[in-house]
Write a protein that holds these residues in place. Structure first.
Motif, short mmCIF file in Angstrom:
data_model
loop_
_atom_site.label_atom_id
_atom_site.label_comp_id
_atom_site.label_asym_id
_atom_site.label_seq_id
_atom_site.Cartn_x
_atom_site.Cartn_y
_atom_site.Cartn_z
N GLY A 34 0.80 -1.21 0.00
CA GLY A 34 0.00 0.00 0.00
C GLY A 34 0.84 1.27 0.00
N TYR A 35 0.15 2.39 0.01
CA TYR A 35 0.81 3.68 0.08
C TYR A 35 -0.04 4.60 0.95
CZ TYR A 35 -2.62 5.79 -3.08
OH TYR A 35 -3.79 6.27 -3.63
N ASN B 103 0.93 -1.81 -11.33
CA ASN B 103 0.42 -1.11 -10.16
C ASN B 103 -0.83 -1.77 -9.60
OD1 ASN B 103 0.56 0.91 -8.24
ND2 ASN B 103 -0.42 2.45 -9.50
N PRO C 96 2.72 -4.95 -6.63
CA PRO C 96 2.90 -3.53 -6.95
C PRO C 96 4.29 -3.04 -6.57
CG PRO C 96 1.47 -3.80 -5.05
CD PRO C 96 1.66 -5.16 -5.63
N ASP D 22 5.36 3.32 -8.66
CA ASP D 22 3.97 3.56 -9.05
C ASP D 22 3.12 3.92 -7.84
OD1 ASP D 22 4.34 3.24 -11.74
OD2 ASP D 22 3.69 1.16 -11.81
N ARG D 23 3.44 3.36 -6.67
CA ARG D 23 2.72 3.77 -5.46
C ARG D 23 3.04 5.23 -5.14
NH1 ARG D 23 -1.13 0.37 -6.06
NH2 ARG D 23 -1.20 -1.41 -4.65
N ALA E 177 5.50 4.61 0.54
CA ALA E 177 5.16 3.36 -0.16
C ALA E 177 5.68 2.19 0.63
CB ALA E 177 5.75 3.37 -1.57
N CYS F 113 6.40 -1.26 -0.07
CA CYS F 113 6.62 -2.32 -1.06
C CYS F 113 7.98 -2.97 -0.79
CB CYS F 113 6.59 -1.75 -2.47
SG CYS F 113 4.99 -1.09 -2.97
#
Length: 274
Positions: A55-56, A152, A157, A161-162, A221, A223
């Motif tokens: 998530g972001y 994304n 993801p 992009d986040r 972000a 990730c």
């Protein structure tokens, strides 16, 4: 979609019936936290959110605010961008953050500097000790190469992009996504120049507390680290809590720790003197 939910009125009723549902990763509105530091009034709480794996999140934080990030399960990876909220063309400069402090390893007492020589945020507390100012974040191509999918909206993801999604909420664009720092996942430079990633997983509950030295926009972000060697896309939730706090005083130990840092704080004070 079931037949009943195909009816707009039924869909509306279903959506309204979900009010009050609490899931693992979500912002709390209004923000509520039962573990604020002693002496912090509940009314000073600005933000409470659990950021999902992949998530972001983004938030505008006022000068003096404290931001606590907690690696809840030991495998979070918090890559962050910072902007001057009043003038977002001023943003985190990782090269200057490293160069001005004569140190590339972030932690308690260290500063996150802008491209205009000012302190955006400082590290008040750090019991993690594994952070990265070298590698940046993942992108669609790196994730596709490692995991077979970097989209994304896909199952793996990527950080860049986040960042784009978070930056867009403030009217910012792809060109505004600058080099980031990453918290909770580290990178060590060996004597021969090789980069050794410090990925973990680590003990759950490690935390970092940052102080906003300017009004800032934070984009975060969660990730996997771009050098994570594991074959599977692996990351766990991250908790963000922010509360109001006093502006850094002139006798602050972090402010006065080094001549270079002091100058960066003085540049902030000059900016707000206008």
């Amino acid at each position: 979609m079931t037949e009943s939910l195909a009816n707009p009125l039924a869909a509306r009723d279903h959506a309204r019936s979900m009010a009050g549902t609490v899931v693992e990763a979500m912002p709390l509105l209004p923000p509520v936290a039962d573990d604020l530091p002693d002496g912090v009034p509940a009314g000073d709480l600005l933000w409470e959110e659990t950021v999902a794996a992949g998530g972001y999140a983004t938030r505008r934080l006022p000068r003096g605010a404290r931001l606590r990030l907690i690696d809840l399960k030991g495998d979070a990876c918090a890559s962050i961008l910072l902007f001057n909220a009043e003038m977002p063309t001023e943003r985190l400069n990782v090269a200057d953050t490293v160069k001005v402090q004569w140190n590339a390893y972030l932690g308690e007492g260290k500063l996150l500097l802008s491209d205009m020589g000012r302190v955006l945020m400082s590290f008040l507390e750090d019991d993690a000790g594994t952070h990265d100012s070298f590698c940046g974040t993942s992108n669609a191509a790196t994730n596709a190469a490692r995991y077979g999918d970097g989209a994304n909206s896909g199952p793996c993801p990527n950080g860049r992009d986040r960042f784009l999604l978070g930056a867009a909420k403030h009217g910012l664009q792809r060109r505004d996504v600058h080099p980031c720092v990453t918290l909770f996942k580290g990178a060590k430079i060996e004597a021969d120049g090789a980069i050794t990633p410090l990925i973990g997983p680590f003990a759950p509950g490690r935390s970092v507390v940052l102080r906003a030295e300017m009004d800032v926009i934070l984009v975060l972000a969660n990730c996997p680290h771009v050098l994570d060697p594991r074959e599977s896309w692996t990351v766990t939730p991250l908790r963000a809590t922010a509360w109001r706090g006093p502006v850094t005083p002139e006798d602050d130990a972090i402010r006065n720790a080094t001549p270079e840092g002091l100058r960066a704080f003085q540049n902030v004070e000059d900016y707000y003197r206008r």
